[in-house]
Motif scaffolding. Sequence first.
Motif, PDB file in Angstrom:
ATOM      1  N   LEU A 185       0.790  -1.171   0.176  1.00 46.24           N
ATOM      2  CA  LEU A 185      -0.129   0.034  -0.017  1.00 46.24           C
ATOM      3  C   LEU A 185       1.000   1.115   0.043  1.00 46.24           C
ATOM      4  CD1 LEU A 185      -2.869  -0.735   2.302  1.00 46.24           C
ATOM      5  CD2 LEU A 185      -3.157  -0.584  -0.079  1.00 46.24           C
ATOM      6  N   ALA A 186       1.879   1.201   0.926  1.00 43.62           N
ATOM      7  CA  ALA A 186       2.724   2.286   0.894  1.00 43.62           C
ATOM      8  C   ALA A 186       3.497   2.458  -0.705  1.00 43.62           C
ATOM      9  CB  ALA A 186       3.952   2.202   1.868  1.00 43.62           C
ATOM     10  N   ALA A 187       3.631   1.542  -1.124  1.00 45.16           N
ATOM     11  CA  ALA A 187       4.364   1.725  -2.564  1.00 45.16           C
ATOM     12  C   ALA A 187       3.452   2.227  -3.686  1.00 45.16           C
ATOM     13  CB  ALA A 187       4.666   0.230  -3.188  1.00 45.16           C
ATOM     14  N   ALA A 188       2.006   1.902  -3.440  1.00 47.37           N
ATOM     15  CA  ALA A 188       1.033   2.305  -4.236  1.00 47.37           C
ATOM     16  C   ALA A 188       0.962   3.882  -4.020  1.00 47.37           C
ATOM     17  CB  ALA A 188      -0.255   1.570  -3.907  1.00 47.37           C
ATOM     18  N   ILE A 189       0.787   4.250  -2.776  1.00 47.79           N
ATOM     19  CA  ILE A 189       0.763   5.588  -2.467  1.00 47.79           C
ATOM     20  C   ILE A 189       2.074   6.456  -2.939  1.00 47.79           C
ATOM     21  CG2 ILE A 189       0.914   7.496  -0.623  1.00 47.79           C
ATOM     22  CD1 ILE A 189      -1.904   6.456  -0.635  1.00 47.79           C
ATOM     23  N   GLU A 190       3.269   5.974  -2.992  1.00 56.80           N
ATOM     24  CA  GLU A 190       4.296   6.747  -3.436  1.00 56.80           C
ATOM     25  C   GLU A 190       4.313   6.861  -4.964  1.00 56.80           C
ATOM     26  OE1 GLU A 190       6.192   8.776  -1.922  1.00 56.80           O
ATOM     27  OE2 GLU A 190       7.942   8.837  -3.213  1.00 56.80           O
ATOM     28  N   MET A 191       3.621   5.438  -5.721  1.00 57.28           N
ATOM     29  CA  MET A 191       3.500   5.672  -6.952  1.00 57.28           C
ATOM     30  C   MET A 191       2.568   6.837  -7.671  1.00 57.28           C
ATOM     31  SD  MET A 191       3.789   1.475  -7.751  1.00 57.28           S
ATOM     32  CE  MET A 191       3.719   1.373  -9.455  1.00 57.28           C
ATOM     33  N   MET A 192       1.551   6.716  -6.798  1.00 56.21           N
ATOM     34  CA  MET A 192       0.568   7.797  -7.059  1.00 56.21           C
ATOM     35  C   MET A 192       1.242   9.239  -6.970  1.00 56.21           C
ATOM     36  SD  MET A 192      -2.310   8.616  -7.893  1.00 56.21           S
ATOM     37  CE  MET A 192      -2.952   6.694  -7.773  1.00 56.21           C
ATOM     38  N   ALA A 210       5.755  11.595 -21.135  1.00 60.60           N
ATOM     39  CA  ALA A 210       5.677  11.957 -19.772  1.00 60.60           C
ATOM     40  C   ALA A 210       4.010  11.795 -19.408  1.00 60.60           C
ATOM     41  CB  ALA A 210       6.065  13.415 -19.324  1.00 60.60           C
ATOM     42  N   VAL A 211       3.504  12.090 -20.423  1.00 64.05           N
ATOM     43  CA  VAL A 211       1.666  12.163 -19.954  1.00 64.05           C
ATOM     44  C   VAL A 211       1.681  10.537 -19.823  1.00 64.05           C
ATOM     45  CG1 VAL A 211      -0.574  12.151 -21.044  1.00 64.05           C
ATOM     46  CG2 VAL A 211       1.107  14.130 -21.543  1.00 64.05           C
ATOM     47  N   TYR A 212       2.031   9.586 -20.701  1.00 67.50           N
ATOM     48  CA  TYR A 212       1.776   8.174 -20.752  1.00 67.50           C
ATOM     49  C   TYR A 212       2.615   7.581 -19.464  1.00 67.50           C
ATOM     50  CZ  TYR A 212      -0.756   8.673 -25.055  1.00 67.50           C
ATOM     51  OH  TYR A 212      -1.540   8.848 -25.963  1.00 67.50           O
ATOM     52  N   ALA A 213       3.833   8.021 -19.077  1.00 66.04           N
ATOM     53  CA  ALA A 213       4.429   7.341 -18.059  1.00 66.04           C
ATOM     54  C   ALA A 213       3.628   7.612 -16.763  1.00 66.04           C
ATOM     55  CB  ALA A 213       5.888   7.995 -17.906  1.00 66.04           C
ATOM     56  N   GLY A 214       2.912   8.879 -16.523  1.00 68.92           N
ATOM     57  CA  GLY A 214       2.277   9.172 -15.552  1.00 68.92           C
ATOM     58  C   GLY A 214       0.839   8.563 -15.474  1.00 68.92           C
ATOM     59  N   ASP A 215       0.512   8.326 -16.576  1.00 69.37           N
ATOM     60  CA  ASP A 215      -0.893   7.501 -16.713  1.00 69.37           C
ATOM     61  C   ASP A 215      -0.537   6.035 -16.186  1.00 69.37           C
ATOM     62  OD1 ASP A 215      -2.075   9.759 -17.639  1.00 69.37           O
ATOM     63  OD2 ASP A 215      -2.584   9.262 -19.673  1.00 69.37           O
ATOM     64  N   PHE A 216       0.330   5.544 -16.835  1.00 69.26           N
ATOM     65  CA  PHE A 216       0.875   4.330 -16.482  1.00 69.26           C
ATOM     66  C   PHE A 216       1.193   4.048 -14.928  1.00 69.26           C
ATOM     67  CE2 PHE A 216       4.566   1.457 -15.623  1.00 69.26           C
ATOM     68  CZ  PHE A 216       4.167   0.361 -16.064  1.00 69.26           C
ATOM     69  N   LEU A 217       1.712   4.879 -14.267  1.00 68.48           N
ATOM     70  CA  LEU A 217       1.866   4.844 -12.950  1.00 68.48           C
ATOM     71  C   LEU A 217       0.480   4.982 -12.062  1.00 68.48           C
ATOM     72  CD1 LEU A 217       5.039   6.823 -11.829  1.00 68.48           C
ATOM     73  CD2 LEU A 217       4.689   4.408 -11.740  1.00 68.48           C
ATOM     74  N   PHE A 218      -0.229   5.725 -12.570  1.00 69.36           N
ATOM     75  CA  PHE A 218      -1.708   5.789 -11.996  1.00 69.36           C
ATOM     76  C   PHE A 218      -2.283   4.443 -11.926  1.00 69.36           C
ATOM     77  CE2 PHE A 218      -2.530  10.460 -12.836  1.00 69.36           C
ATOM     78  CZ  PHE A 218      -2.924  10.691 -11.505  1.00 69.36           C
ATOM     79  N   CYS A 219      -2.251   3.972 -13.187  1.00 68.35           N
ATOM     80  CA  CYS A 219      -2.801   2.416 -13.338  1.00 68.35           C
ATOM     81  C   CYS A 219      -2.288   1.517 -12.494  1.00 68.35           C
ATOM     82  CB  CYS A 219      -2.840   1.797 -14.722  1.00 68.35           C
ATOM     83  SG  CYS A 219      -3.611   2.976 -16.105  1.00 68.35           S
ATOM     84  N   GLN A 220      -0.621   1.211 -12.525  1.00 68.05           N
ATOM     85  CA  GLN A 220      -0.115   0.571 -11.668  1.00 68.05           C
ATOM     86  C   GLN A 220      -0.602   0.579 -10.155  1.00 68.05           C
ATOM     87  OE1 GLN A 220       0.733  -1.499 -14.625  1.00 68.05           O
ATOM     88  NE2 GLN A 220       2.003  -2.185 -12.734  1.00 68.05           N
ATOM     89  N   MET A 262      -2.245  -2.185  -7.674  1.00 74.03           N
ATOM     90  CA  MET A 262      -1.679  -2.572  -6.515  1.00 74.03           C
ATOM     91  C   MET A 262      -2.724  -2.445  -5.332  1.00 74.03           C
ATOM     92  SD  MET A 262       2.071  -1.351  -6.455  1.00 74.03           S
ATOM     93  CE  MET A 262       2.571  -2.577  -5.306  1.00 74.03           C
ATOM     94  N   LEU A 263      -3.097  -1.287  -5.304  1.00 76.07           N
ATOM     95  CA  LEU A 263      -4.448  -1.043  -4.388  1.00 76.07           C
ATOM     96  C   LEU A 263      -5.554  -2.036  -4.232  1.00 76.07           C
ATOM     97  CD1 LEU A 263      -4.891   2.751  -4.687  1.00 76.07           C
ATOM     98  CD2 LEU A 263      -3.824   1.662  -2.939  1.00 76.07           C
ATOM     99  N   SER A 264      -5.923  -2.425  -5.823  1.00 78.27           N
ATOM    100  CA  SER A 264      -6.993  -3.497  -5.875  1.00 78.27           C
ATOM    101  C   SER A 264      -6.729  -4.907  -5.246  1.00 78.27           C
ATOM    102  CB  SER A 264      -7.724  -3.575  -7.168  1.00 78.27           C
ATOM    103  OG  SER A 264      -6.477  -3.784  -8.306  1.00 78.27           O
ATOM    104  N   LYS A 265      -5.258  -5.130  -5.324  1.00 74.43           N
ATOM    105  CA  LYS A 265      -4.639  -6.178  -4.898  1.00 74.43           C
ATOM    106  C   LYS A 265      -4.534  -6.237  -3.376  1.00 74.43           C
ATOM    107  CE  LYS A 265      -1.398  -7.984  -8.164  1.00 74.43           C
ATOM    108  NZ  LYS A 265       0.076  -7.878  -8.668  1.00 74.43           N
ATOM    109  N   TYR A 266      -4.069  -5.359  -2.584  1.00 73.15           N
ATOM    110  CA  TYR A 266      -4.018  -5.404  -1.569  1.00 73.15           C
ATOM    111  C   TYR A 266      -4.845  -4.353  -0.273  1.00 73.15           C
ATOM    112  CZ  TYR A 266       0.126  -7.625  -2.534  1.00 73.15           C
ATOM    113  OH  TYR A 266       1.244  -8.459  -3.069  1.00 73.15           O
ATOM    114  N   ASN A 267      -5.950  -3.925  -0.746  1.00 73.37           N
ATOM    115  CA  ASN A 267      -6.782  -3.253   0.004  1.00 73.37           C
ATOM    116  C   ASN A 267      -7.932  -4.234   0.266  1.00 73.37           C
ATOM    117  OD1 ASN A 267      -7.576  -0.170   0.696  1.00 73.37           O
ATOM    118  ND2 ASN A 267      -5.995  -0.158  -1.329  1.00 73.37           N
TER     119      ASN A 267
END
Lengths: 323, 323
Positions: free
Chosen positions: A70-77, A109-119, A123-128
């Motif tokens: 979860l911490a990783a997900a927040i930092e990715m966001m 950069a637009v897609y790199a950000g979008d990609f991180l959003f999705c990732q 993760m959130l849907s895996k661990y929440n």
Amino acid sequence: MNKFWIKYPDLDEELELVKDIIKNNIKSSNKYFTQSIFPLVETGGKMLRPGFLLIAGKFGNYDKEKLHNLAAAIEMMHTATLIHDDIIDESKLRRGIETIQSKYGKEYAVYAGDFLFCQCFIMLSKYNYSMENLRDISNAISKICIGEIKQHNIRYSTKASLRNYLKIISGKTAALFAISLYTGAWESGCTKEISNLLGKIGYYIGMAFQIIDDLLDYKGDTVKLGKNAQNDLIKGYYTLPLIYAINEDKEGEIKNILENSRLKENDVKRIIELVNKYKGIENAERLADKYTEKAFINIEKLPNCRSKEILKDVTQRLLIRNY
Amino acid sequence: MNKFWIKYPDLDEELELVKDIIKNNIKSSNKYFTQSIFPLVETGGKMLRPGFLLIAGKFGNYDKEKLHNLAAAIEMMHTATLIHDDIIDESKLRRGIETIQSKYGKEYAVYAGDFLFCQCFIMLSKYNYSMENLRDISNAISKICIGEIKQHNIRYSTKASLRNYLKIISGKTAALFAISLYTGAWESGCTKEISNLLGKIGYYIGMAFQIIDDLLDYKGDTVKLGKNAQNDLIKGYYTLPLIYAINEDKEGEIKNILENSRLKENDVKRIIELVNKYKGIENAERLADKYTEKAFINIEKLPNCRSKEILKDVTQRLLIRNY
């Protein structure tokens, strides 16, 4: 990594693991992004949001694997929003290295950000445990976007009010701090009461943190200072010290400069003088202090444990460090 | 709305409700985005993805409220990717109206897309039964980003291969079609078998759809045609007809033009001639037909019901309409 957590070796070590999770996640999902996003993760900043999430988790039943993810997900966001922010600000540097938008282009950069959003959502849907929390997190991120847009929309307006400013930083900064602490607690089985209390503390810390960040632009080392304040002023971002000063400046000299000229170095210098004269910094400091105090008052309400002491100490160092 | 669904009045009506959900969601979340995003929703395009989601839902126990909201979420996601695509392509027009990036600036468009992403996840977390499905959807969106980046990365490469092309369109188009049909079925309580089958059908439809979209740029009305093909060529997007033609063009004339000149109108004309000469269009049509056929073969495996007939009919009209 930044040395901020070194005082707490276990947390420091855990945050290294969080970083590894982020890197592994990016690497395994797609090689196209590895090269560009890795350096940003490596240099890492303070990892404040994941750090707070872990601290909050320790008020409950700490499930390492879950909390680290979860911490990783927040930092990715958070990283995703930084990548997109750099596009908007056309920044060349972030954490001392070239920004993705500068090195790979805005498109990338637009897609790199979008990609991180999705990732992050993967993760959130895996661990929440709960959909509710996932919704809360999505809401927090949505608030960041709204905060950024508000900020963008009132650029160059010398009518920027305290109220608007607070709304903006509440969205763009405090919301994510709040959700980090809340999520850590709630997903570790803390009661709703404790989780909400930690969320509130996160909110106050976030508010104070952003105000301090903004007032440092008008303070301290004049060379560096001029640069930061100038950047914000040219981009039309009028932050708290300036807003306070404009309100006190009954003769309207600041407004005059801002509205009637393309800012030159001398103008910026004069504005900084006026911000000092009209106690913009002093007043901003006072407001930061108020939020900091509120954070501490609420921290006191937490049950006594080692995490409470760490939270107090971290908040102290973060908010009372620089001024 | 586009007249595509008018043949099925109940679906047409439901899709209007889906559109209302999208608009209400945007309106209630933030006034800053209402003005800019509304027109894009109003003009609406074909609403293919939500349409497919609803059709798939009717293979199970159709819960209107839930399915309408999921359909809205999928369309919001698609809209978010369009807004970000327009930034990258610097497009002036989308669905006949000025793009957000052109009207409000790139900065604004980045956050508007991010905001829609978040709103989409908020809705998904409200109306999905299962975390697994939420993860699948996040994965599909992640694939879109990866597909777009791949496409971006191999721009101007005359070594673009069939394999790469298929990977790209699989990510950027087919994945979202697949997840739309899958989600509709799975969230309506269909078996894993039926849900997967519908997902597969969506994938084949998406592949055929994108190939047809790309080959139309090289076909038909020469005035319009020249413009589209030219745009893609100048941007360095080499799609299937061109890839086939390059492979057949043993003398390397096409490569030569692409690699050695800034494309002028005459060059584009010549390339289109060569694409025709080397059967680029014919071969692309053949591949689209193959995917279309696969879609139909799998549709036949579905249980008999009205939705099956509609799905057959819609697929027919979508994929066999234009060439």
